[in-house]
Scaffold this active site. Structure first.
Site, PDB file in Angstrom:
ATOM      1  N   PRO A   1     -11.097  14.085 -22.847  1.00 43.44           N
ATOM      2  CA  PRO A   1     -11.245  14.252 -24.299  1.00 43.44           C
ATOM      3  C   PRO A   1     -12.704  14.156 -24.731  1.00 43.44           C
ATOM      4  CG  PRO A   1     -10.623  11.994 -23.848  1.00 43.44           C
ATOM      5  CD  PRO A   1     -10.827  12.666 -22.506  1.00 43.44           C
ATOM      6  N   TRP A   2     -12.924  13.998 -26.039  1.00 40.84           N
ATOM      7  CA  TRP A   2     -14.279  14.096 -26.592  1.00 40.84           C
ATOM      8  C   TRP A   2     -14.894  12.769 -26.980  1.00 40.84           C
ATOM      9  CZ3 TRP A   2     -13.418  11.848 -31.235  1.00 40.84           C
ATOM     10  CH2 TRP A   2     -12.161  12.010 -31.823  1.00 40.84           C
TER      11      TRP A   2
ATOM     12  N   LYS B   1     -12.481  19.906 -16.696  1.00 35.18           N
ATOM     13  CA  LYS B   1     -12.460  20.607 -17.992  1.00 35.18           C
ATOM     14  C   LYS B   1     -12.799  19.616 -19.105  1.00 35.18           C
ATOM     15  CE  LYS B   1      -9.818  21.648 -21.382  1.00 35.18           C
ATOM     16  NZ  LYS B   1     -10.825  21.634 -22.470  1.00 35.18           N
ATOM     17  N   PRO B   2     -14.034  19.718 -19.625  1.00 36.69           N
ATOM     18  CA  PRO B   2     -14.416  18.849 -20.748  1.00 36.69           C
ATOM     19  C   PRO B   2     -13.681  19.273 -22.025  1.00 36.69           C
ATOM     20  CG  PRO B   2     -16.339  19.780 -19.617  1.00 36.69           C
ATOM     21  CD  PRO B   2     -15.136  20.536 -19.147  1.00 36.69           C
TER      22      PRO B   2
ATOM     23  N   GLU C   1     -13.322  20.751 -25.747  1.00 33.24           N
ATOM     24  CA  GLU C   1     -14.000  21.824 -26.485  1.00 33.24           C
ATOM     25  C   GLU C   1     -14.834  21.267 -27.644  1.00 33.24           C
ATOM     26  OE1 GLU C   1     -10.848  21.154 -26.246  1.00 33.24           O
ATOM     27  OE2 GLU C   1      -9.644  21.764 -27.979  1.00 33.24           O
TER      28      GLU C   1
ATOM     29  N   SER D   1      -4.467  12.812 -25.577  1.00 34.73           N
ATOM     30  CA  SER D   1      -3.377  12.403 -26.465  1.00 34.73           C
ATOM     31  C   SER D   1      -2.038  12.381 -25.732  1.00 34.73           C
ATOM     32  CB  SER D   1      -3.300  13.396 -27.632  1.00 34.73           C
ATOM     33  OG  SER D   1      -2.980  14.679 -27.127  1.00 34.73           O
TER      34      SER D   1
ATOM     35  N   GLU E   1      -4.179   8.844 -18.843  1.00 34.61           N
ATOM     36  CA  GLU E   1      -4.783   7.813 -19.704  1.00 34.61           C
ATOM     37  C   GLU E   1      -4.579   8.287 -21.128  1.00 34.61           C
ATOM     38  OE1 GLU E   1      -5.881   5.044 -18.670  1.00 34.61           O
ATOM     39  OE2 GLU E   1      -6.247   5.367 -16.536  1.00 34.61           O
ATOM     40  N   LEU E   2      -3.662   7.637 -21.860  1.00 32.80           N
ATOM     41  CA  LEU E   2      -3.233   8.189 -23.147  1.00 32.80           C
ATOM     42  C   LEU E   2      -3.652   7.285 -24.310  1.00 32.80           C
ATOM     43  CD1 LEU E   2       0.248   9.422 -21.866  1.00 32.80           C
ATOM     44  CD2 LEU E   2      -1.907  10.690 -21.952  1.00 32.80           C
TER      45      LEU E   2
ATOM     46  N   CYS F   1      -9.464   4.909 -27.619  1.00 37.30           N
ATOM     47  CA  CYS F   1      -8.071   4.654 -27.238  1.00 37.30           C
ATOM     48  C   CYS F   1      -7.805   3.162 -27.305  1.00 37.30           C
ATOM     49  CB  CYS F   1      -7.817   5.183 -25.835  1.00 37.30           C
ATOM     50  SG  CYS F   1      -9.046   4.626 -24.663  1.00 37.30           S
TER      51      CYS F   1
ATOM     52  N   GLU G   1      -1.175   5.804 -33.753  1.00 36.87           N
ATOM     53  CA  GLU G   1      -2.604   5.811 -33.428  1.00 36.87           C
ATOM     54  C   GLU G   1      -3.334   6.686 -34.445  1.00 36.87           C
ATOM     55  OE1 GLU G   1      -4.112   8.125 -30.030  1.00 36.87           O
ATOM     56  OE2 GLU G   1      -5.200   6.318 -29.427  1.00 36.87           O
TER      57      GLU G   1
ATOM     58  N   TRP H   1      -8.810   0.037 -15.536  1.00 34.52           N
ATOM     59  CA  TRP H   1      -8.601   0.621 -16.870  1.00 34.52           C
ATOM     60  C   TRP H   1      -7.343   1.472 -16.854  1.00 34.52           C
ATOM     61  CZ3 TRP H   1     -10.472  -0.681 -21.317  1.00 34.52           C
ATOM     62  CH2 TRP H   1     -10.179   0.126 -22.432  1.00 34.52           C
TER      63      TRP H   1
ATOM     64  N   LYS I   1       3.522   1.197 -20.729  1.00 34.65           N
ATOM     65  CA  LYS I   1       4.370   1.894 -21.709  1.00 34.65           C
ATOM     66  C   LYS I   1       3.790   3.287 -22.037  1.00 34.65           C
ATOM     67  CE  LYS I   1       4.649  -1.857 -24.523  1.00 34.65           C
ATOM     68  NZ  LYS I   1       5.150  -2.741 -25.578  1.00 34.65           N
TER      69      LYS I   1
HETATM   70  P1  NAD Z   1      -6.245  15.974 -26.607  1.00 37.99           P
HETATM   71  O1  NAD Z   1      -5.020  15.572 -25.864  1.00 37.99           O
HETATM   72  O2  NAD Z   1      -6.100  16.835 -27.792  1.00 37.99           O
HETATM   73  O3  NAD Z   1      -7.247  16.758 -25.624  1.00 37.99           O
HETATM   74  C1  NAD Z   1      -7.640  16.208 -24.387  1.00 37.99           C
HETATM   75  C2  NAD Z   1      -8.026  17.342 -23.447  1.00 37.99           C
HETATM   76  O4  NAD Z   1      -6.859  18.134 -23.167  1.00 37.99           O
HETATM   77  C3  NAD Z   1      -9.068  18.306 -24.022  1.00 37.99           C
HETATM   78  O5  NAD Z   1      -9.953  18.683 -22.995  1.00 37.99           O
HETATM   79  C4  NAD Z   1      -8.213  19.492 -24.466  1.00 37.99           C
HETATM   80  O6  NAD Z   1      -8.907  20.724 -24.501  1.00 37.99           O
HETATM   81  C5  NAD Z   1      -7.152  19.521 -23.388  1.00 37.99           C
HETATM   82  N1  NAD Z   1      -5.908  20.195 -23.772  1.00 37.99           N
HETATM   83  C6  NAD Z   1      -5.452  20.499 -25.013  1.00 37.99           C
HETATM   84  N2  NAD Z   1      -4.247  21.108 -24.942  1.00 37.99           N
HETATM   85  C7  NAD Z   1      -3.942  21.197 -23.631  1.00 37.99           C
HETATM   86  C8  NAD Z   1      -2.809  21.703 -22.910  1.00 37.99           C
HETATM   87  N3  NAD Z   1      -1.778  22.244 -23.533  1.00 37.99           N
HETATM   88  N4  NAD Z   1      -2.819  21.578 -21.561  1.00 37.99           N
HETATM   89  C9  NAD Z   1      -3.849  21.002 -20.904  1.00 37.99           C
HETATM   90  N5  NAD Z   1      -4.955  20.519 -21.535  1.00 37.99           N
HETATM   91  C10 NAD Z   1      -4.991  20.607 -22.875  1.00 37.99           C
HETATM   92  O7  NAD Z   1      -7.019  14.612 -26.943  1.00 37.99           O
HETATM   93  P2  NAD Z   1      -8.367  14.417 -27.746  1.00 37.99           P
HETATM   94  O8  NAD Z   1      -8.109  14.638 -29.202  1.00 37.99           O
HETATM   95  O9  NAD Z   1      -9.449  15.173 -27.089  1.00 37.99           O
HETATM   96  O10 NAD Z   1      -8.651  12.845 -27.477  1.00 37.99           O
HETATM   97  C11 NAD Z   1      -8.075  11.822 -28.224  1.00 37.99           C
HETATM   98  C12 NAD Z   1      -6.933  11.170 -27.475  1.00 37.99           C
HETATM   99  O11 NAD Z   1      -7.369  10.730 -26.192  1.00 37.99           O
HETATM  100  C13 NAD Z   1      -6.442   9.918 -28.180  1.00 37.99           C
HETATM  101  O12 NAD Z   1      -5.036   9.898 -28.193  1.00 37.99           O
HETATM  102  C14 NAD Z   1      -6.972   8.785 -27.313  1.00 37.99           C
HETATM  103  O13 NAD Z   1      -6.247   7.583 -27.390  1.00 37.99           O
HETATM  104  C15 NAD Z   1      -6.924   9.403 -25.948  1.00 37.99           C
HETATM  105  N6  NAD Z   1      -7.844   8.699 -25.039  1.00 37.99           N
HETATM  106  C16 NAD Z   1      -7.319   7.848 -24.107  1.00 37.99           C
HETATM  107  C17 NAD Z   1      -8.165   7.133 -23.269  1.00 37.99           C
HETATM  108  C18 NAD Z   1      -7.623   6.160 -22.241  1.00 37.99           C
HETATM  109  O14 NAD Z   1      -8.386   5.763 -21.380  1.00 37.99           O
HETATM  110  N7  NAD Z   1      -6.363   5.768 -22.295  1.00 37.99           N
HETATM  111  C19 NAD Z   1      -9.548   7.295 -23.375  1.00 37.99           C
HETATM  112  C20 NAD Z   1     -10.049   8.170 -24.330  1.00 37.99           C
HETATM  113  C21 NAD Z   1      -9.177   8.873 -25.169  1.00 37.99           C
END
Ligand code: NAD
Length: 476
Positions: free
Chosen positions: A149-150, A174-175, A177, A227, A248-249, A282, A379, A445, A449
């Site tokens: 994620p970002w 894949k970083p 976007e 997410s 990691e959600l 997160c 969240e 880390w 659940k």
């Molecule tokens: P996101 O799930 O929208 O995107 C994460 C990544 O998945 C991005 O690179 C995105 O382009 C990609 N993606 C989007 N749709 C996809 C698909 N259908 N198939 C495969 N890849 C796809 O999350 P976000 O908005 O970038 O980040 C925020 C979320 O990340 C929050 O829920 C946060 O809690 C979670 N997060 C968790 C941790 C952890 O360690 N548990 C750490 C950081 C962020």
């Protein structure tokens, strides 16, 4: 930018249909554009990683360690540029951008050490049965897809890349976007170090690119941070191929403050747990559970501390908190302010977007939030803190555990025996006692659940990219 994807050791132009616009959240304006990778380019990246695997997994552990130390060193050499880019693209205050960079450097250095120790982990297994010998070999899982994620781009990618490369895996990263420029650094460093072509590939893109990678049948494992919604799609793709995943959600973590705390110290911990990275963590401790005896002293102090935070553009002002990183996130947080108004929540601080250019919101505190409020259960991913009071230790534990998530928690108490007892009872992956958000590379880390599957960091982070093989020989 034209050449923004790193495939088989070469920088190439994106051939996908999506144009990715990279923004400066403090101004709410784009400053770079790049074309996403096409599905065919994802195929090429996976094929390059597959081709590089046999050689990379045979490379000596000390050579892999040397490359990882090279990554740590090269990150350090790009220090100012990386700090500025995180401030500009993420909106992070300078000191937070510095912490992220140092975390990424420490991660590569740590897994360099673990890579070096790998040969000593292949050992004989004593057997009770006579007539046989057995030995263990830890092998790389193979070609891994890494989707991130970002919110902590340098760090989250380092937590995956460093152990994967240490284990002998080849990768396609894949970083997000939203922040696609920051991780380009890892490709540039691979170039500088002469990392063999195909060991590290980077494809940029949105959901289509992520889905092409996560459903690719050329992968041996997928490690995803993001997410819950996308995580479950990633898991579905993996299940179709019976392939392992690390997920990691999200989180909705509790911070529990007992009566015996110094209220001023507790306020510092609470504020940090919700305002760092503008609450886009997160691990944000966004559910405050405060014991009855300290609540009346603590809440006014907390309100004052949140209102005192300097919110602004980290590139031009001294700030404690920057903007939210994207317009989508800003709209999402604003929608929770509207929900709070509809639910009639008691707002002690903030509760609104700032009336200025850019994607700013004010640090927010709601008090006595009902347990069934969406703000208590969902969240939000912004600087929005919800508070409830409790009377007994048992009640605090029950309320903290009453969540579909289980990522982290913080316990604040002068009674260390109690703090340890409560830490043991919390259903989460990581607990901080009298501290906040302190993550060390040697500790694990990950969550329980709905917060995910598997662990990153420490030796567990390396195991996530290893497969155990036993060789058993008959002596007869
Ligand atoms: P996101 O799930 O929208 O995107 C994460 C990544 O998945 C991005 O690179 C995105 O382009 C990609 N993606 C989007 N749709 C996809 C698909 N259908 N198939 C495969 N890849 C796809 O999350 P976000 O908005 O970038 O980040 C925020 C979320 O990340 C929050 O829920 C946060 O809690 C979670 N997060 C968790 C941790 C952890 O360690 N548990 C750490 C950081 C962020």
């Amino acid at each position: 930018m034209t050449t923004s994807h790193y495939i088989a050791g070469r920088w190439v132009e994106g051939q996908g249909s999506d144009c990715i616009s990279v923004s400066e959240p403090a101004l709410g304006l784009p400053f770079a554009e790049l074309m996403a990778a096409s599905v065919a380019q994802v195929d090429q990246a996976v094929a390059a990683a597959r081709e590089a695997l046999p050689t990379w997994k045979q490379v000596s552990a000390s050579t892999r360690a040397a490359f990882l130390r090279g990554f740590a060193e090269q990150l350090g050499q790009r220090r100012e540029a990386l700090i500025t880019l995180q401030m500009r693209n993420n909106g992070k205050p300078r000191h937070e951008a510095e912490i992220d960079l140092d975390d990424a450097i420490a991660t590569f250095a740590y897994y360099a050490d673990l890579a070096e120790q790998l040969p000593s982990k292949n050992r004989d297994v004593p057997l009770a049965a006579p007539g046989f010998t057995a030995r263990t070999r830890l092998e790389p899982v193979g070609v891994v897809g890494l989707i991130v994620p970002w919110n902590f781009p340098l760090v989250t990618s380092a937590w995956k890349l460093a152990p994967a490369l240490a284990a002998g895996c080849t990768v396609v990263l894949k970083p997000s976007e939203v922040t696609p420029l920051i991780e380009q650094t890892y490709g540039q460093i691979a170039d500088t170090l002469g990392l063999p072509a195909g060991v590290l590939n980077i494809v940029n893109g949105k959901a289509e690119t992520g889905a092409a990678l996560s459903s690719h049948n050329g992968l041996d494992k997928l490690s995803f941070t993001g997410s819950n919604n996308v995580g479950s799609q990633v898991m579905r793709s993996a299940s179709a191929q019976c392939r392992p995943v690390t997920l990691e959600l999200g989180g909705k973590s509790a911070i529990v403050v007992f009566d015996d705390c110094d209220p001023d110290q507790a306020v510092e911990w609470i504020v940090a747990g919700i305002s760092w990275n503008a609450g886009q963590m997160c691990s944000a401790t966004s559910r405050l559970l405060v014991q009855d005896g300290i609540a009346d002293a603590l809440l006014p102090r907390l309100q004052a501390a949140l209102e005192k935070l300097r919110v602004g553009n980290p590139l031009t002002e001294e700030v404690d908190m920057g903007p939210l990183t994207s317009q989508a996130q800003w709209l999402k947080v604003a929608s929770y302010f509207a929900t709070a108004r509809e639910e009639g929540l008691q707002c002690l601080a903030g509760g609104q977007a700032l009336d200025r250019e850019g994607w700013f919101v004010s640090p927010t505190l709601y008090a006595d939030v009902p347990k069934n409020s969406r703000l208590w259960t969902e969240e939000i991913f912004g600087p929005v803190l919800c508070a409830r009071r409790f009377s007994t230790e048992a009640q605090a534990i029950a309320e903290a555990n009453d969540s579909r998530f289980g990522l982290v928690a913080t316990v604040c108490s002068a009674d260390l025996e109690r703090a340890e007892r409560v830490a043991d009872a919390l259903e989460v992956g990581h607990v901080w006692i009298n501290s906040v958000q302190a993550v060390f590379v040697e500790t694990s880390w990950g969550g329980t659940k709905g917060s995910g599957i598997g662990r990153e960091l420490g030796p567990w982070g390396l195991s996530a990219y290893q497969s155990v093989k036993h060789v058993t020989r008959c002596l007869g």
